[in-house]
Every structure is written in structure tokens, then in C-alpha cells.
Design a protein around this motif. Sequence first.
Motif, PDB file in Angstrom:
ATOM      1  N   TYR A  65       0.868  -1.167   0.000  1.00  0.00           N
ATOM      2  CA  TYR A  65       0.000   0.000   0.000  1.00  0.00           C
ATOM      3  C   TYR A  65       0.909   1.221   0.000  1.00  0.00           C
ATOM      4  O   TYR A  65       1.708   1.410   0.906  1.00  0.00           O
ATOM      5  CB  TYR A  65      -0.881   0.077   1.251  1.00  0.00           C
ATOM      6  CG  TYR A  65      -1.906  -1.014   1.407  1.00  0.00           C
ATOM      7  CD1 TYR A  65      -2.111  -1.972   0.418  1.00  0.00           C
ATOM      8  CD2 TYR A  65      -2.689  -1.077   2.553  1.00  0.00           C
ATOM      9  CE1 TYR A  65      -3.062  -2.963   0.582  1.00  0.00           C
ATOM     10  CE2 TYR A  65      -3.642  -2.063   2.717  1.00  0.00           C
ATOM     11  CZ  TYR A  65      -3.814  -3.011   1.729  1.00  0.00           C
ATOM     12  OH  TYR A  65      -4.761  -3.992   1.903  1.00  0.00           O
TER      13      TYR A  65
ATOM     14  N   GLN B 232      -0.162   4.501  -0.336  1.00  0.00           N
ATOM     15  CA  GLN B 232      -0.772   5.664   0.284  1.00  0.00           C
ATOM     16  C   GLN B 232      -2.111   5.284   0.911  1.00  0.00           C
ATOM     17  O   GLN B 232      -2.820   4.440   0.360  1.00  0.00           O
ATOM     18  CB  GLN B 232      -1.037   6.670  -0.834  1.00  0.00           C
ATOM     19  CG  GLN B 232      -1.027   8.054  -0.370  1.00  0.00           C
ATOM     20  CD  GLN B 232      -1.400   8.973  -1.519  1.00  0.00           C
ATOM     21  OE1 GLN B 232      -1.965   8.573  -2.523  1.00  0.00           O
ATOM     22  NE2 GLN B 232      -1.092  10.209  -1.334  1.00  0.00           N
TER      23      GLN B 232
ATOM     24  N   GLN C 236      -9.192   6.034   4.884  1.00  0.00           N
ATOM     25  CA  GLN C 236      -8.134   5.752   5.865  1.00  0.00           C
ATOM     26  C   GLN C 236      -7.529   7.060   6.377  1.00  0.00           C
ATOM     27  O   GLN C 236      -7.277   7.216   7.565  1.00  0.00           O
ATOM     28  CB  GLN C 236      -7.067   4.850   5.238  1.00  0.00           C
ATOM     29  CG  GLN C 236      -7.594   3.441   4.962  1.00  0.00           C
ATOM     30  CD  GLN C 236      -6.768   2.651   3.964  1.00  0.00           C
ATOM     31  OE1 GLN C 236      -5.724   3.103   3.494  1.00  0.00           O
ATOM     32  NE2 GLN C 236      -7.249   1.472   3.612  1.00  0.00           N
TER      33      GLN C 236
ATOM     34  N   GLY D 277     -14.358  -1.718  -1.030  1.00  0.00           N
ATOM     35  CA  GLY D 277     -13.531  -1.239  -2.121  1.00  0.00           C
ATOM     36  C   GLY D 277     -12.903   0.103  -1.802  1.00  0.00           C
ATOM     37  O   GLY D 277     -11.981   0.549  -2.482  1.00  0.00           O
TER      38      GLY D 277
ATOM     39  N   GLY E 170     -11.361   0.712   1.001  1.00  0.00           N
ATOM     40  CA  GLY E 170     -10.283   0.512   1.968  1.00  0.00           C
ATOM     41  C   GLY E 170     -10.783   0.687   3.393  1.00  0.00           C
ATOM     42  O   GLY E 170     -10.015   0.924   4.311  1.00  0.00           O
TER      43      GLY E 170
ATOM     44  N   THR F 114     -11.887  -1.505   5.521  1.00  0.00           N
ATOM     45  CA  THR F 114     -11.478  -2.514   6.508  1.00  0.00           C
ATOM     46  C   THR F 114     -10.187  -2.087   7.204  1.00  0.00           C
ATOM     47  O   THR F 114     -10.083  -2.134   8.429  1.00  0.00           O
ATOM     48  CB  THR F 114     -11.311  -3.897   5.839  1.00  0.00           C
ATOM     49  OG1 THR F 114     -12.429  -4.106   4.979  1.00  0.00           O
ATOM     50  CG2 THR F 114     -11.248  -4.999   6.870  1.00  0.00           C
TER      51      THR F 114
ATOM     52  N   ASP G 180      -8.987  -9.397  -5.286  1.00  0.00           N
ATOM     53  CA  ASP G 180      -8.365  -8.335  -6.071  1.00  0.00           C
ATOM     54  C   ASP G 180      -8.386  -8.702  -7.546  1.00  0.00           C
ATOM     55  O   ASP G 180      -8.524  -9.860  -7.905  1.00  0.00           O
ATOM     56  CB  ASP G 180      -6.911  -8.141  -5.620  1.00  0.00           C
ATOM     57  CG  ASP G 180      -6.868  -7.457  -4.263  1.00  0.00           C
ATOM     58  OD1 ASP G 180      -7.840  -6.767  -3.924  1.00  0.00           O
ATOM     59  OD2 ASP G 180      -5.877  -7.639  -3.547  1.00  0.00           O
TER      60      ASP G 180
HETATM   61  P1  AMP Z   1     -12.088  -2.784   1.554  1.00  0.00           P
HETATM   62  O1  AMP Z   1     -12.807  -1.561   1.132  1.00  0.00           O
HETATM   63  O2  AMP Z   1     -11.667  -2.746   2.960  1.00  0.00           O
HETATM   64  O3  AMP Z   1     -12.862  -4.029   1.216  1.00  0.00           O
HETATM   65  O4  AMP Z   1     -10.706  -2.848   0.721  1.00  0.00           O
HETATM   66  C1  AMP Z   1     -10.681  -3.066  -0.652  1.00  0.00           C
HETATM   67  C2  AMP Z   1      -9.332  -3.495  -1.170  1.00  0.00           C
HETATM   68  O5  AMP Z   1      -8.415  -2.419  -1.104  1.00  0.00           O
HETATM   69  C3  AMP Z   1      -8.686  -4.642  -0.422  1.00  0.00           C
HETATM   70  O6  AMP Z   1      -8.263  -5.579  -1.384  1.00  0.00           O
HETATM   71  C4  AMP Z   1      -7.493  -4.041   0.268  1.00  0.00           C
HETATM   72  O7  AMP Z   1      -6.426  -4.955   0.322  1.00  0.00           O
HETATM   73  C5  AMP Z   1      -7.143  -2.860  -0.614  1.00  0.00           C
HETATM   74  N1  AMP Z   1      -6.569  -1.715   0.096  1.00  0.00           N
HETATM   75  C6  AMP Z   1      -6.946  -1.207   1.287  1.00  0.00           C
HETATM   76  N2  AMP Z   1      -6.218  -0.127   1.599  1.00  0.00           N
HETATM   77  C7  AMP Z   1      -5.376   0.107   0.557  1.00  0.00           C
HETATM   78  C8  AMP Z   1      -4.373   1.091   0.280  1.00  0.00           C
HETATM   79  N3  AMP Z   1      -4.115   2.086   1.130  1.00  0.00           N
HETATM   80  N4  AMP Z   1      -3.703   0.994  -0.884  1.00  0.00           N
HETATM   81  C9  AMP Z   1      -3.986  -0.008  -1.759  1.00  0.00           C
HETATM   82  N5  AMP Z   1      -4.906  -0.972  -1.568  1.00  0.00           N
HETATM   83  C10 AMP Z   1      -5.610  -0.924  -0.412  1.00  0.00           C
END
Ligand code: AMP
Length: 421
Positions: free
Chosen positions: A26, A28, A33, A53, A55, A57, A316
Motif C-alpha cells: 500500500y 498511500q 483511511q 472497495g 479501503g 477494513t 483483487d
Molecule cells: P475494503 O474496502 O476494505 O474491502 O478494501 C478493498 C481493497 O483495497 C482490499 O483488497 C485491500 O487490500 C485494498 N486496500 C486497502 N487499503 C489500501 C491502500 N491504502 N492501498 C492499496 N490498496 C488498499
Amino acid sequence: MTIPTLSFFDLGLMDPLLRAVRTENYVQPTPIQQQAIPRLLEGRDLMGCAQTGSGKTAAFALPILQTLAAQAQPARPRMPHALVLAPTRELALQICDSFKVYGRNLRLSCTAVYGGVGQDLQVRDLKRGVDILVATPGRLLDLMGQGYVRLEEVKVFVLDEADRMLDMGFIVDVRKIIRALPAKRQTLLFSATMPREVTSLAESMLTDAVNVAVTPVASNALRIDESVVFVERAAKPSTLSGLLNRPEMSRALIFTRTKHGADRLVRTLGLNQIKASALHGNKSQNERERTLEGFRSGRVRFLVATDLAARGIDVDAISHIINFDLPDEPEAYVHRIGRTARAGASGTAISFCSWEEMDKLRNIERLIKRRVPVVDSQLLPATAASSPLAIAAGKPVGQHGRKVFSSRGPRRSGLRRRTAW
Ligand code: AMP
């Protein structure tokens, strides 16, 4: 006003977590976040309007891990320190996996408990003591009733996908669980949409919460190349086969309306030498996990799923979402297409729309407040175009040589102004 872009370091995260996000590559923090993590580290309650999607989580998992690591107090048997409620077992498992990934450099444990499987292994973990418990509401109440879980020591509580939780009829269970939590706690609520029921639930459970809203439905979809293809119902399987044979279809998630439809489609694709797996609620938990693993690893490139089963799938690099059937609920369209274009990647969503589904398309467009571009049949592969494709450019021809759409849609649809065809 421009908002400065923060790094993970700027967010105040501890070194073991910074190393974990680096391992994940990651670069950024995502907007949610950036906005949520510093406030959560301060101990604030949070109401997050964000969809899968975005991020989200990591937005809650990283600060929870940091808070629990700082407290340095191992969880006692049956008494978790953090509780995350998720509507489905797939989502619960994924959230728990994320905690393990982000917490890989910390000594904190995470377990998921969910229905549809025996409880023995879950009980075993609980008896040992888990720091973070991720649960679906029904199973959690079951285990609480049997005395295997007690919530008195929960410091942080997360209600994820609150809108879906309410849609699925979990409100009574959720309220029961909230009543069993200590009054002094940090509470986070995430929801993709904010219907009135969610805001009133939030009011009843949050104190002086920070509001964070990111990637509203419409803007999130900008990274998604959406289109609609008009196709007669009977011609959908052959049209799909043609599409799936295209080289760019590296990993596609295909949605059907019913479980039966998913199975039937997998069989039909099989007849066309296309290997696909079905994911839906009639499959056993083991089968579902095996299927998801196959899709995640790339062994299975095409997954045919119903809405409920696909909820929370976090795989992914899904290159394409195909709506073989349009969903009955327009919101489901947004959730479906959100499975592609994860965290900054781009993706493609193609929807098949038959004559009978025109009203559904209209409702979707009303919800997302934009028109889904119509793809010309020439953009479909030769195999599909030569198959009984409902509409050939300009001259709509049905399976039996008859005209299918005399215009952009049935007269009542209100879509006739669109003359792409
Ligand atoms: P989520 O919205 O939590 O379901 O996250 C979606 C996807 O984004 C997951 O596959 C995470 O691994 C990825 N992800 C979360 N944070 C980041 C970040 N800062 N940079 C890149 N990918 C991320």
C-alpha cells in the motif's frame, strides 16, 4: 480548499503496522483511511459512509490493532476486546483475514464466528481467548446464549455494512448484541448507503461521532467502465460465452438473479467449454470456501454468483463484472459493480438487459443518477455477434429473425430518448 495527502506514517500508526501495510504494497492511505484513522486513534466514535472497495477494513482494523496493542493486555477466555459484526460469513472471514494481515507483526489474535458450520472450532478459539472477534449476528447470539462469549470487556465495537445488515433483517439481533456491550466503549458504524433506519440506529449507538463519507456511489463508479448490452433473454448465454472468450476477461464475476439460474448458467457455459463455478447460499460452507479460494488463486477465472453470496467478496483484480441478470433491487447494482475497480484499480462492468428488464435498468439509472452507456454490438466479440444475439447494430434481430427492440426500449420505459441503437 485542498486537503493535504497524508502518508501512513502521518496518520500516527505504530511501526509494526507501518511495516505490515508496506508488505501489502500500500503506497498511500485511501481517503477513508486518511480521514478515519487519526480520529479513531484518538478514541472517537465514527460513522463512515463507505462501501467495500474504499479501503474501509484497514480504516478500522489498523487503529483497532494499535489500540489493543497499546493496551497490552491479553484477552481472557471468552472475553474479546474488540467485536466486529458483519452481515455474512464471507465478509466476516475476510475481515478476520485482514486483521491477521495488518496485525502480522503484533501478538493479537482474531477469530471469525459465523453460522452454517459446526461451532466446535469456534468455541475452541473462544475458550483460549481471542483479542478480536468478527461475527455474524445470529451465531454470535447463539454462542453468547451458551456462555461461550461475553461482551463485558469489549473496548471497540464495529458494525460493518449496517445497511445490508438491516436489509437482511438482523436489526433485532443487532440491538440485542448492542445491549450486551459495555456502555463505555468506542463504536464505529459503516454503511454504503444511509437510509433513515441506519441513521436512527447510528444515533442510538454512537456518541459525539466523527462523520466520514467517501466515494459516494456516483464518484466511485467513475473508475468503472460501465455499459449495458441489450440482449434477448434466450440469447444471453451465448452472448456471455462470446464475451468470456475474449482475452481481456482475466477474472470475471457474473451475477445471476437466482441460485438456480447460477447453477444453470454454469452448466450452459460448461457445454461451451467454458469453466465457471457457482457461488450461492445452497452450497455448503466448505464448497463456498473452496470455490472462493479457486477464484482468488486464479484456478477458476469465472465465478457465477447471486447477490447475497457475492456480498463482501474481496478478490483483487476482478477485471469484469457481468450482470447476466439485472438485479431486482437497484442498490444491488452498485454493490455488484463495486467488486471491480478496487482501491484505485480500474474495472469494467457489463450489464445484459432484456426487454423484460427495462424497468430495472431505469430504476438503476435513477438511483445512480446517470445513464449507463449502451455498448454497440460491434464491441462484442465475433462469437457472440454471430450467435443469436438479440440486437445487431441498427437492425435488431432476435433469435427467430424478428425485431427485438424497435427503439432504445419499450415505450413506457422513458429511455427512448437514448438513440444509441
Ligand atoms: P475494503 O474496502 O476494505 O474491502 O478494501 C478493498 C481493497 O483495497 C482490499 O483488497 C485491500 O487490500 C485494498 N486496500 C486497502 N487499503 C489500501 C491502500 N491504502 N492501498 C492499496 N490498496 C488498499
